[in-house]
Design an enzyme around this catalytic site. Sequence first.
Site, PDB file in Angstrom:
ATOM      1  N   GLY A  38      95.596  14.101  44.781  1.00  0.00           N
ATOM      2  CA  GLY A  38      94.626  14.213  43.695  1.00  0.00           C
ATOM      3  C   GLY A  38      93.259  13.939  44.302  1.00  0.00           C
ATOM      4  O   GLY A  38      93.091  12.971  45.057  1.00  0.00           O
ATOM      5  N   GLU A 139      88.932  17.539  38.543  1.00  0.00           N
ATOM      6  CA  GLU A 139      90.341  17.702  38.176  1.00  0.00           C
ATOM      7  C   GLU A 139      90.689  16.879  36.939  1.00  0.00           C
ATOM      8  O   GLU A 139      91.863  16.649  36.656  1.00  0.00           O
ATOM      9  CB  GLU A 139      91.242  17.306  39.345  1.00  0.00           C
ATOM     10  CG  GLU A 139      91.203  18.314  40.480  1.00  0.00           C
ATOM     11  CD  GLU A 139      92.165  17.995  41.596  1.00  0.00           C
ATOM     12  OE1 GLU A 139      92.620  18.933  42.258  1.00  0.00           O
ATOM     13  OE2 GLU A 139      92.444  16.794  41.833  1.00  0.00           O
ATOM     14  N   LEU A 220      79.747  23.310  54.776  1.00  0.00           N
ATOM     15  CA  LEU A 220      80.004  24.656  55.315  1.00  0.00           C
ATOM     16  C   LEU A 220      81.238  24.671  56.219  1.00  0.00           C
ATOM     17  O   LEU A 220      81.293  25.416  57.191  1.00  0.00           O
ATOM     18  CB  LEU A 220      78.774  25.150  56.080  1.00  0.00           C
ATOM     19  CG  LEU A 220      77.501  25.342  55.240  1.00  0.00           C
ATOM     20  CD1 LEU A 220      76.312  25.670  56.133  1.00  0.00           C
ATOM     21  CD2 LEU A 220      77.688  26.434  54.192  1.00  0.00           C
ATOM     22  N   GLY A 221      82.222  23.827  55.911  1.00  0.00           N
ATOM     23  CA  GLY A 221      83.482  23.810  56.657  1.00  0.00           C
ATOM     24  C   GLY A 221      83.256  23.525  58.132  1.00  0.00           C
ATOM     25  O   GLY A 221      82.548  22.593  58.499  1.00  0.00           O
ATOM     26  N   ALA A 222      83.837  24.383  58.976  1.00  0.00           N
ATOM     27  CA  ALA A 222      83.766  24.157  60.428  1.00  0.00           C
ATOM     28  C   ALA A 222      82.352  24.313  60.973  1.00  0.00           C
ATOM     29  O   ALA A 222      82.079  23.973  62.132  1.00  0.00           O
ATOM     30  CB  ALA A 222      84.699  25.124  61.136  1.00  0.00           C
ATOM     31  N   ALA A 249      90.357  17.097  53.286  1.00  0.00           N
ATOM     32  CA  ALA A 249      89.217  16.832  54.186  1.00  0.00           C
ATOM     33  C   ALA A 249      87.932  16.673  53.369  1.00  0.00           C
ATOM     34  O   ALA A 249      87.103  15.796  53.646  1.00  0.00           O
ATOM     35  CB  ALA A 249      89.068  17.971  55.192  1.00  0.00           C
ATOM     36  N   GLY A 250      87.776  17.497  52.338  1.00  0.00           N
ATOM     37  CA  GLY A 250      86.590  17.380  51.479  1.00  0.00           C
ATOM     38  C   GLY A 250      86.569  16.049  50.739  1.00  0.00           C
ATOM     39  O   GLY A 250      85.500  15.464  50.524  1.00  0.00           O
ATOM     40  N   ASP A 251      87.740  15.578  50.348  1.00  0.00           N
ATOM     41  CA  ASP A 251      87.819  14.285  49.654  1.00  0.00           C
ATOM     42  C   ASP A 251      87.437  13.149  50.613  1.00  0.00           C
ATOM     43  O   ASP A 251      86.749  12.197  50.229  1.00  0.00           O
ATOM     44  CB  ASP A 251      89.232  14.053  49.116  1.00  0.00           C
ATOM     45  CG  ASP A 251      89.689  15.196  48.222  1.00  0.00           C
ATOM     46  OD1 ASP A 251      88.830  15.808  47.552  1.00  0.00           O
ATOM     47  OD2 ASP A 251      90.899  15.488  48.210  1.00  0.00           O
TER      48      ASP A 251
HETATM   49  O1  RIB Z   1      91.802  17.979  47.724  1.00  0.00           O
HETATM   50  C1  RIB Z   1      93.174  17.892  47.973  1.00  0.00           C
HETATM   51  C2  RIB Z   1      93.917  17.543  46.715  1.00  0.00           C
HETATM   52  O2  RIB Z   1      93.819  18.609  45.799  1.00  0.00           O
HETATM   53  C3  RIB Z   1      95.391  17.312  46.893  1.00  0.00           C
HETATM   54  O3  RIB Z   1      95.694  15.977  47.186  1.00  0.00           O
HETATM   55  C4  RIB Z   1      96.000  17.806  45.594  1.00  0.00           C
HETATM   56  O4  RIB Z   1      96.616  16.797  44.837  1.00  0.00           O
HETATM   57  C5  RIB Z   1      94.847  18.470  44.845  1.00  0.00           C
HETATM   58  O5  RIB Z   1      94.360  17.664  43.843  1.00  0.00           O
END
Ligand code: RIB
Length: 304
Positions: A38, A139, A220-222, A249-251
């Site tokens: 999440g 989300e 911008l990712g990589a 990775a963004g999280d």
């Molecule tokens: O950003 C990755 C996350 O997106 C995952 O952990 C998945 O649960 C979704 O929410």
Amino acid sequence: MAVVVLGSINMDLTTYVPRLPAPGETLFGSSFITVPGGKGFNQAAAAGRLGTPTQFIGRVGDDAFGKGVLELVADESVDISGILVDPDSGTGLAVISVDEAAENAIIVISGANMAHDSQEVARTREALQTANVLLLQMESPLDVSLAAAQAAREMGATVIFDPAPATPLPPEAYQRANLMTPNELETEVLVGFRPSNQAEAAQAAEILLGRGLETAVIKLGAQGVYYQSATESGFVEPFAVNAIDTVAAGDAFNGGLGVALSEGKSLAEAIRWGAAAGALATTKPGASSSMPTRAELEQLLKTK
Ligand code: RIB
């Protein structure tokens, strides 16, 4: 000081495959893991592992996945007393595939994450009494996140809004967030074109700032990260790592950014923290399970 994260918590069911399947195709995978995820909880796990007091506000269902996820997240350095068990919803689930190039595809079943209401706003407000940064994503219901953002601004906290997964946003989203952190795809949803270099990221940032946002941080990712506010702009080159799984990775980026800002680091340094955390998260499997420790992050920061 401390970080509060309001957002989603899922059980991630992750398969590792040679390549992402084509429509109608059956593929043999090589392995499978079940880890908490999440976007909300991943950002909280990132902040907690980096050593900052972190509270997570969210919901799970009263079901087997909810029990399982609560047992697993108890091991993280995150205060999870703000997770409500909702008897009327299922726990959020994410069905994920990761290919040999470390790319991923994710399907989310939101469940309890989309049942957030004024109770989450009240618990976020309470948690913010001892914190100076609020991390939000998309989300969970936008109206709840925007109400929490307003409370945070009234209390003097910095609001970092991750527009992921992206949908077009109302004007108040840009006005209540201090920082917004879209990747290329999310930027395209917000401004109508996908930036593929620094100059295009600067154009996109101008548009976002014109809507009332204080600071645009375009991932911008990589290629790296472009950032711009009314008074400064810059670009952070990516850290070189051996990526095996790009999930979350963004999280990790947002967790690192939030921790650095909560500790009073400059915007430029905070973006470096985000970029380093994001890079490190790609070197381990899974979502919250892939977040780096502070020692790992400081080691990578020393390399450039
Ligand atoms: O950003 C990755 C996350 O997106 C995952 O952990 C998945 O649960 C979704 O929410």
